[in-house]
Design an enzyme around this catalytic site. Sequence first.
Site, PDB file in Angstrom:
ATOM      1  N   GLU A   1      48.371  41.819  30.211  1.00  0.00           N
ATOM      2  CA  GLU A   1      49.729  41.289  30.161  1.00  0.00           C
ATOM      3  C   GLU A   1      49.744  39.788  29.921  1.00  0.00           C
ATOM      4  O   GLU A   1      48.799  39.081  30.273  1.00  0.00           O
ATOM      5  CB  GLU A   1      50.437  41.586  31.496  1.00  0.00           C
ATOM      6  CG  GLU A   1      50.654  43.062  31.688  1.00  0.00           C
ATOM      7  CD  GLU A   1      51.333  43.412  33.005  1.00  0.00           C
ATOM      8  OE1 GLU A   1      52.042  44.421  33.029  1.00  0.00           O
ATOM      9  OE2 GLU A   1      51.153  42.703  34.005  1.00  0.00           O
TER      10      GLU A   1
ATOM     11  N   CYS B   1      51.613  32.135  30.368  1.00  0.00           N
ATOM     12  CA  CYS B   1      50.577  32.504  31.335  1.00  0.00           C
ATOM     13  C   CYS B   1      49.688  33.548  30.663  1.00  0.00           C
ATOM     14  O   CYS B   1      50.134  34.641  30.336  1.00  0.00           O
ATOM     15  CB  CYS B   1      51.265  33.050  32.588  1.00  0.00           C
ATOM     16  SG  CYS B   1      50.118  33.501  33.882  1.00  0.00           S
TER      17      CYS B   1
ATOM     18  N   CYS C   1      40.885  42.575  37.356  1.00  0.00           N
ATOM     19  CA  CYS C   1      40.168  41.446  37.955  1.00  0.00           C
ATOM     20  C   CYS C   1      39.250  41.995  39.021  1.00  0.00           C
ATOM     21  O   CYS C   1      39.607  42.915  39.750  1.00  0.00           O
ATOM     22  CB  CYS C   1      41.159  40.460  38.570  1.00  0.00           C
ATOM     23  SG  CYS C   1      40.344  39.003  39.236  1.00  0.00           S
TER      24      CYS C   1
ATOM     25  N   CYS D   1      41.621  39.783  45.396  1.00  0.00           N
ATOM     26  CA  CYS D   1      42.399  38.982  46.344  1.00  0.00           C
ATOM     27  C   CYS D   1      43.441  39.903  46.970  1.00  0.00           C
ATOM     28  O   CYS D   1      44.138  40.629  46.255  1.00  0.00           O
ATOM     29  CB  CYS D   1      43.073  37.803  45.638  1.00  0.00           C
ATOM     30  SG  CYS D   1      41.870  36.682  44.921  1.00  0.00           S
TER      31      CYS D   1
ATOM     32  N   CYS E   1      47.145  40.115  45.813  1.00  0.00           N
ATOM     33  CA  CYS E   1      47.391  40.127  44.371  1.00  0.00           C
ATOM     34  C   CYS E   1      47.320  41.542  43.809  1.00  0.00           C
ATOM     35  O   CYS E   1      46.381  42.283  44.064  1.00  0.00           O
ATOM     36  CB  CYS E   1      46.354  39.251  43.677  1.00  0.00           C
ATOM     37  SG  CYS E   1      46.403  39.392  41.890  1.00  0.00           S
TER      38      CYS E   1
ATOM     39  N   CYS F   1      53.868  35.546  39.884  1.00  0.00           N
ATOM     40  CA  CYS F   1      52.484  35.331  40.304  1.00  0.00           C
ATOM     41  C   CYS F   1      51.973  36.461  41.182  1.00  0.00           C
ATOM     42  O   CYS F   1      52.621  36.833  42.150  1.00  0.00           O
ATOM     43  CB  CYS F   1      52.395  34.056  41.128  1.00  0.00           C
ATOM     44  SG  CYS F   1      52.102  32.655  40.130  1.00  0.00           S
TER      45      CYS F   1
HETATM   46  S1  SF4 Z   1      44.641  36.279  42.400  1.00  0.00           S
HETATM   47 FE1  SF4 Z   1      44.489  38.297  41.409  1.00  0.00          FE
HETATM   48  S2  SF4 Z   1      43.972  37.894  39.272  1.00  0.00           S
HETATM   49 FE2  SF4 Z   1      43.571  35.991  40.433  1.00  0.00          FE
HETATM   50  S3  SF4 Z   1      41.391  36.098  41.011  1.00  0.00           S
HETATM   51 FE3  SF4 Z   1      42.520  37.005  42.716  1.00  0.00          FE
HETATM   52  S4  SF4 Z   1      42.609  39.215  42.285  1.00  0.00           S
HETATM   53 FE4  SF4 Z   1      42.026  38.153  40.384  1.00  0.00          FE
END
Ligand code: SF4
Length: 419
Positions: A124, A137, A144, A148, A151, A392
Site C-alpha cells: 500500500e 508515505c 513487515c 511491533c 501495528c 499510521c
Molecule cells: S511499526 Fe509496523 S511496519 Fe513499522 S517496523 Fe513495526 S511492524 Fe513493521
Amino acid sequence: MHSAANPIMPIPGLIDPVPVPRAVTPREDGRVDMLGLTRAQMKGALEEAGLDQKAAKLRSKQLFHWLYHRGETDFEKMTDLAKPMRLWMAERFIVGRPQVVEAQVSNDGTRKWLLRSDDGQDYEMVFIPDADRGTLCVSSQVGCTLNCSFCHTGTMRLVRNLTPGEIVGQVMLARDALGEWPKGSMASVNDDEADDEAQYTADGRMLTNIVMMGMGEPLYNFDHVRDALKLVMDGDGLALSKRRITLSTSGVVPMMARAAEEIGVNLAVSLHAVTKEVRDELVPLNRKYGIEELLQACADYPKANNARRITFEYVMIKDKNDSDADAHELVRLIRKYKLPAKVNLIPFNPWPGTDYECSSQERIRAFSTIVFEGGISAPVRTPRGRDIMAACGQLKSASEKKSKAEMKRLAEEKQAALG
Ligand code: SF4
C-alpha cells in the site's frame, strides 16, 4: 490463496528476521521492465539487447530523462528517438507501473492505494495532502517482519522486499495520479537546443515530500531503498531534494551509519517507549538493539544538526507509555544524548483485533506540554485517513486480513516464543 509456485514463506524469528528476497518474475512476453533501473543498468540492458556502447550511452541518457523526469511510459511518445528506435525498444522493453487494485479517498482528503506486483504481492501507499505540503508515505516491503505490537502491518505473515522499481514505482504512480509530470519539450537533454525552462518547473506541485514509513522496515531492505531513493533524488530524475525525504526506522542500529553515508536523507526513529520493558513489548526489535544503543546511533548520525533534526515517533497508547514520568524520561534521554530532536506524538490508530486503546486527548496534551517545557518540540499529529485504514500503523493489504481467532493464535505463539 497462494499457488505452490509462490508458497507462503514463514517469517523466521521474532527480532532478527531475514526478509525473503524477491524471485524475479519473468514476463510472459519476454520484455524487460525498465522501471527502477539506473542509467548504468539501462545502458547495460541496451547493450545486452544489441546496441553498441556509444549508442547505448546516448539512448540510456534519453530514456532516463523520459522515464523519471517526464513520467513517460510509451516509447512511441519519446519524440527525440528515431521511429525505428522507438519500435526496437517497444519490442524489447516496457516501462511499467505497479498495478492498482484499489484506490480510496478518505473524507479528509488522504488517499490510499492498494497496489499489486507482477508476482501477485499486495502493498500500500498513502498520500496525505496538507495546506503547505503533500506527503507520500511509501512502502519498502510487503508486510513487515518486526511485529511491533501496536501495528497492523506487523501482523501480516507474508513478507518480501520490494524491488527498486516497486519502490520508485509508488512515487511515479502518485505523480501519474496527481497529474504532476512536467510538460514541455525534450530540448534540455539534447544539449544545444534552447528550451523554455519554465515549462519544466512545476511549482505548486501537490507531492512535495516523501516518507519511507509505509509497510516494512526500510533498513531491512537497504540496497533497494537506497537505489530507489537515488532515482527520486537524481536531478534529472524525479528531482526531489533529500531534505524533503525522511526514512523511518524502528532502530536497526547497525544500518544507521550506512543510511547517513549512502542515502543522506532525514531520519525518523520509531521510539514509542522510554523503558526497556515497554519498548520490548511495543517494538520487539528493542530486545536486540536497546534504547541507549539506539540513541547513541542517533547522536552519531552525521546528518543530524539543528537544521535537520531527528524525528522521534511516539505512539500514544492508553496506560502503556503515556504517563508524566514517561514524558520526563523522554526529555532526559534526548538531553543526555544532546540530540537535535523533535518528537511526533501519534494518537494510537486502532485496527481490528488490537487490545490497545488511544490515550485521552487530555493525557496527550499533558504529555506534549511536559516535552515542550523540556525544550523539545512535541506536536500532536492529527490522525489522517483513519476511515480508510490509511493512518499510521493501520496499513495491511486486504488479501492478508486475518480472523480474530488467528490473531489470537499468533499472539499466543509469539508469547510462547518469547518464553
Ligand atoms: S511499526 Fe509496523 S511496519 Fe513499522 S517496523 Fe513495526 S511492524 Fe513493521
